[in-house]
Design a protein around this motif. Structure first.
Motif, mmCIF file in Angstrom:
data_model
loop_
_atom_site.group_PDB
_atom_site.id
_atom_site.type_symbol
_atom_site.label_atom_id
_atom_site.label_comp_id
_atom_site.label_asym_id
_atom_site.label_seq_id
_atom_site.Cartn_x
_atom_site.Cartn_y
_atom_site.Cartn_z
ATOM 1 N N PRO A 73 0.762 -1.219 0.055
ATOM 2 C CA PRO A 73 -0.063 0.174 0.067
ATOM 3 C C PRO A 73 0.776 1.291 -0.009
ATOM 4 O O PRO A 73 1.853 1.289 0.683
ATOM 5 C CB PRO A 73 -0.972 -0.028 1.421
ATOM 6 C CG PRO A 73 -1.100 -1.656 1.565
ATOM 7 C CD PRO A 73 0.511 -2.282 1.269
ATOM 8 N N ARG B 192 0.577 4.116 1.354
ATOM 9 C CA ARG B 192 0.557 4.586 2.708
ATOM 10 C C ARG B 192 1.768 3.728 3.352
ATOM 11 O O ARG B 192 2.429 4.697 4.234
ATOM 12 C CB ARG B 192 -0.643 4.256 3.410
ATOM 13 C CG ARG B 192 -1.075 4.496 4.788
ATOM 14 C CD ARG B 192 -2.236 4.310 5.438
ATOM 15 N NE ARG B 192 -3.361 3.704 4.433
ATOM 16 C CZ ARG B 192 -3.529 2.409 4.914
ATOM 17 N NH1 ARG B 192 -3.050 1.857 5.962
ATOM 18 N NH2 ARG B 192 -4.398 1.441 3.911
ATOM 19 N N LEU C 72 -2.247 3.408 -7.299
ATOM 20 C CA LEU C 72 -3.201 4.135 -6.749
ATOM 21 C C LEU C 72 -4.732 3.502 -7.043
ATOM 22 O O LEU C 72 -5.632 3.719 -7.880
ATOM 23 C CB LEU C 72 -3.511 5.524 -7.376
ATOM 24 C CG LEU C 72 -2.284 6.588 -7.052
ATOM 25 C CD1 LEU C 72 -2.189 7.899 -7.710
ATOM 26 C CD2 LEU C 72 -2.254 6.847 -5.542
ATOM 27 N N GLY C 73 -4.735 2.353 -6.903
ATOM 28 C CA GLY C 73 -5.792 1.334 -6.977
ATOM 29 C C GLY C 73 -6.100 0.515 -8.291
ATOM 30 O O GLY C 73 -5.289 0.720 -9.290
ATOM 31 N N PRO C 74 -7.085 -0.047 -8.510
ATOM 32 C CA PRO C 74 -7.326 -1.071 -9.459
ATOM 33 C C PRO C 74 -7.986 -0.329 -10.606
ATOM 34 O O PRO C 74 -7.890 -0.968 -11.732
ATOM 35 C CB PRO C 74 -8.429 -2.065 -8.873
ATOM 36 C CG PRO C 74 -9.173 -1.346 -7.870
ATOM 37 C CD PRO C 74 -8.313 -0.437 -7.256
ATOM 38 N N ARG C 75 -8.509 0.751 -10.600
ATOM 39 C CA ARG C 75 -8.988 1.501 -11.871
ATOM 40 C C ARG C 75 -7.811 2.697 -12.253
ATOM 41 O O ARG C 75 -6.966 3.111 -11.563
ATOM 42 C CB ARG C 75 -10.045 2.237 -11.623
ATOM 43 C CG ARG C 75 -11.414 1.454 -11.270
ATOM 44 C CD ARG C 75 -12.701 2.152 -10.539
ATOM 45 N NE ARG C 75 -12.009 2.359 -9.302
ATOM 46 C CZ ARG C 75 -12.144 1.287 -8.044
ATOM 47 N NH1 ARG C 75 -12.908 0.400 -8.305
ATOM 48 N NH2 ARG C 75 -11.836 1.703 -6.844
ATOM 49 N N ILE C 76 -7.891 2.747 -13.618
ATOM 50 C CA ILE C 76 -6.798 3.696 -13.846
ATOM 51 C C ILE C 76 -7.243 5.056 -14.192
ATOM 52 O O ILE C 76 -8.182 5.669 -14.535
ATOM 53 C CB ILE C 76 -6.365 3.491 -15.708
ATOM 54 C CG1 ILE C 76 -6.200 1.960 -15.756
ATOM 55 C CG2 ILE C 76 -5.688 4.175 -16.190
ATOM 56 C CD1 ILE C 76 -6.196 1.210 -17.406
ATOM 57 N N LEU C 77 -6.291 5.948 -13.094
ATOM 58 C CA LEU C 77 -6.952 7.199 -12.744
ATOM 59 C C LEU C 77 -6.245 8.144 -13.916
ATOM 60 O O LEU C 77 -5.187 7.960 -14.589
ATOM 61 C CB LEU C 77 -6.199 7.534 -11.510
ATOM 62 C CG LEU C 77 -6.815 6.809 -10.402
ATOM 63 C CD1 LEU C 77 -6.161 7.397 -8.837
ATOM 64 C CD2 LEU C 77 -8.224 6.683 -10.212
ATOM 65 N N ARG C 78 -6.978 9.084 -14.330
ATOM 66 C CA ARG C 78 -6.759 10.145 -15.094
ATOM 67 C C ARG C 78 -5.455 11.001 -14.572
ATOM 68 O O ARG C 78 -5.426 10.815 -13.052
ATOM 69 C CB ARG C 78 -7.889 11.194 -15.352
ATOM 70 C CG ARG C 78 -8.719 10.757 -16.501
ATOM 71 C CD ARG C 78 -9.505 11.951 -16.754
ATOM 72 N NE ARG C 78 -10.616 11.476 -17.886
ATOM 73 C CZ ARG C 78 -10.550 11.738 -19.075
ATOM 74 N NH1 ARG C 78 -9.288 12.231 -19.625
ATOM 75 N NH2 ARG C 78 -11.439 11.398 -19.979
ATOM 76 N N ASP D 220 -4.903 13.856 -13.648
ATOM 77 C CA ASP D 220 -5.279 14.841 -12.611
ATOM 78 C C ASP D 220 -5.706 14.289 -11.477
ATOM 79 O O ASP D 220 -5.857 14.905 -10.481
ATOM 80 C CB ASP D 220 -6.413 15.957 -13.424
ATOM 81 C CG ASP D 220 -7.435 15.420 -14.055
ATOM 82 O OD1 ASP D 220 -7.455 14.097 -14.183
ATOM 83 O OD2 ASP D 220 -8.353 16.300 -14.428
ATOM 84 N N THR D 221 -6.434 13.194 -11.618
ATOM 85 C CA THR D 221 -7.119 12.523 -10.664
ATOM 86 C C THR D 221 -6.183 11.836 -9.787
ATOM 87 O O THR D 221 -6.180 12.108 -8.449
ATOM 88 C CB THR D 221 -8.060 11.422 -10.906
ATOM 89 O OG1 THR D 221 -9.020 11.557 -12.008
ATOM 90 C CG2 THR D 221 -9.010 10.924 -9.702
ATOM 91 N N VAL E 191 -4.316 14.632 -7.493
ATOM 92 C CA VAL E 191 -4.789 14.860 -6.220
ATOM 93 C C VAL E 191 -4.804 13.788 -5.073
ATOM 94 O O VAL E 191 -4.747 13.843 -4.101
ATOM 95 C CB VAL E 191 -6.409 15.171 -6.433
ATOM 96 C CG1 VAL E 191 -7.011 15.665 -5.215
ATOM 97 C CG2 VAL E 191 -6.620 16.476 -7.362
ATOM 98 N N ALA E 192 -5.030 12.636 -5.738
ATOM 99 C CA ALA E 192 -5.130 11.197 -4.732
ATOM 100 C C ALA E 192 -3.711 11.342 -4.047
ATOM 101 O O ALA E 192 -3.586 10.795 -3.046
ATOM 102 C CB ALA E 192 -5.505 10.203 -5.618
ATOM 103 N N THR F 194 -2.948 13.839 -1.589
ATOM 104 C CA THR F 194 -3.640 13.663 -0.492
ATOM 105 C C THR F 194 -3.029 12.330 0.325
ATOM 106 O O THR F 194 -3.127 12.609 1.551
ATOM 107 C CB THR F 194 -5.074 13.083 -0.893
ATOM 108 O OG1 THR F 194 -5.927 14.090 -1.696
ATOM 109 C CG2 THR F 194 -5.921 12.684 0.230
ATOM 110 N N LEU F 195 -2.902 11.521 -0.183
ATOM 111 C CA LEU F 195 -1.890 10.386 0.550
ATOM 112 C C LEU F 195 -0.809 10.964 1.345
ATOM 113 O O LEU F 195 -0.531 10.503 2.479
ATOM 114 C CB LEU F 195 -1.642 8.960 -0.300
ATOM 115 C CG LEU F 195 -3.050 8.415 -0.530
ATOM 116 C CD1 LEU F 195 -2.558 7.312 -1.762
ATOM 117 C CD2 LEU F 195 -3.782 7.849 0.474
#
Lengths: 246, 246
Positions: free
Chosen positions: B177, B179, B219-225, B227-228, B231-232, B235-236
């Motif tokens: 993770p 984190r 950053l997770g199982p979906r492919i983030l754009r 810009d997302t 931000v993610a 944040t972390l």
């Protein structure tokens, strides 16, 4: 045959050999804009049957059809996480819908609060943004965008079964870290609640603080815009309780 | 006297009794758009001297001046965190700049990678977005937007002194993770690095994975754009190593 770099959401049952008829706009996009032709293949999904490889069977100017060949990915549901937010300006509301889809929210609920700027949202437009984001991020699920819902109704719907991560911009620093609040509250159905630009009213804030299943959290010492807060809160939730860490 | 609901960034030294001259556009905004008049008060900041309450001394159509009264907040520097990203479409690049400012990045660096879509950015426009975001989020600091920088130069600038959180979209799930990666690497100067829409090239990815101070995260199982992802990731980082938890 190379797979086209397009993923298409189609509201139609999918199974091997199934014919998928295309609406006029879908045919225009695939054949007019993306220049696909009969025999070309692309991944398609309907939000329920996973992802399938489909082949163009008939390519016309005003319509056409695909044939479902084989499943390329199973349905992957996001965690049981809702995003509730007070709608703001059009483009930022569109943006929140796109980001909530990418970040794996299962349901998106525009809520009417005392200080919400707009009393209605264009649900069809927001749903279309969710579909486009799902096509783009590789997901096999599209969150439903609910109609405008009063804050009280949203809280009733959460009831005792769903915990709420409530981003209170009056809490800056000096609080328990959001990560710890989430870890202690634990897994299960959740909702992230983001207030309007002017914040919640005192009455709303008092009500939220009195609910045992609503957990106020701070998102740092700077005041985040509502769209930033939505992305940050969904990120923290997914990291601690969601599907980001296997 | 009520304080106007406007915060203004002014590039001028601030101290009690100091006169702050206004440029034509600033005077137009304060007096023409926001309808302030002589005697009205508002918070101002210059990115170096904290936040001050200033009073309108002279309100003209083509100019005017404020008088600095007293400091209302000390300078609060963000953590030593850079955001480096491959510029994408104009509005999403503007958005990343706004969000990085709200989320407390100290420096924003557009980087040129093998698959970066645009070879140049309008640095003045991005800097103006950073100023506006700082005015809006209550910050007293404005991150500097650097000029377009080659990926190699950026990595050299990080050198051994700065760790890099490198968002690798080829890692989905099945990894440590983010984190935990951050917590184990520990505090100190950091940079978040976000790749272009097409991802990093294989050569770039190999180089990044070989650098001892670059930490790949998922950053997770979906492919983030992009810009997302920006931000993610910010944040972390803020949640684990930054200033969000006091």
């Amino acid at each position: 045959m190379a797979l086209a770099k397009i993923r298409l959401f189609l509201e139609h049952p999918m199974a091997a050999g199934q014919t998928l008829p295309l609406a006029k706009e879908q045919a225009h996009y695939l054949f007019g804009v993306m220049r696909l032709a009969a025999g070309d293949r692309l991944p398609v999904f309907n939000g329920q049957d996973g992802e399938w490889i489909a082949e163009v069977a008939e390519a016309g100017k005003r319509g056409g059809s695909l044939t479902c060949l084989e499943q390329s990915a199973p349905l992957r549901l996001p965690p049981d996480l809702w995003l509730a937010f007070a709608p703001i300006k059009k483009e930022r509301t569109d943006f929140i819908t796109e980001k909530a889809t990418e970040l794996g929210a299962a349901r998106i609920i525009p809520v009417q609060t005392d200080f919400t700027n707009s009393a209605r949202v264009n649900r069809d437009r927001l749903q279309a943004h969710a579909v486009e984001a799902a096509e783009q991020c590789g997901g096999t699920f599209v969150p439903e965008v609910a109609g405008m819902t009063r804050l009280g109704e949203f809280l009733d719907a959460c009831g005792a079964q769903r915990q709420i991560m409530f981003c209170d911009e009056t809490l800056t620093g000096e609080t328990v870290p959001a990560r710890q609040v989430l870890a202690e509250a634990g897994r299960g159905p959740w909702a992230v609640l983001i207030g309007p630009e002017g914040g919640f009213s005192q009455e709303e804030r008092d009500k939220l603080h009195a609910l045992p299943f609503a957990h106020p959290v701070s998102l740092g010492p700077r005041i985040l815009r509502a769209d930033t807060a939505a992305v940050a809160a969904l990120t923290l939730w997914q990291d601690v309780l969601g599907d980001w860490n296997g």
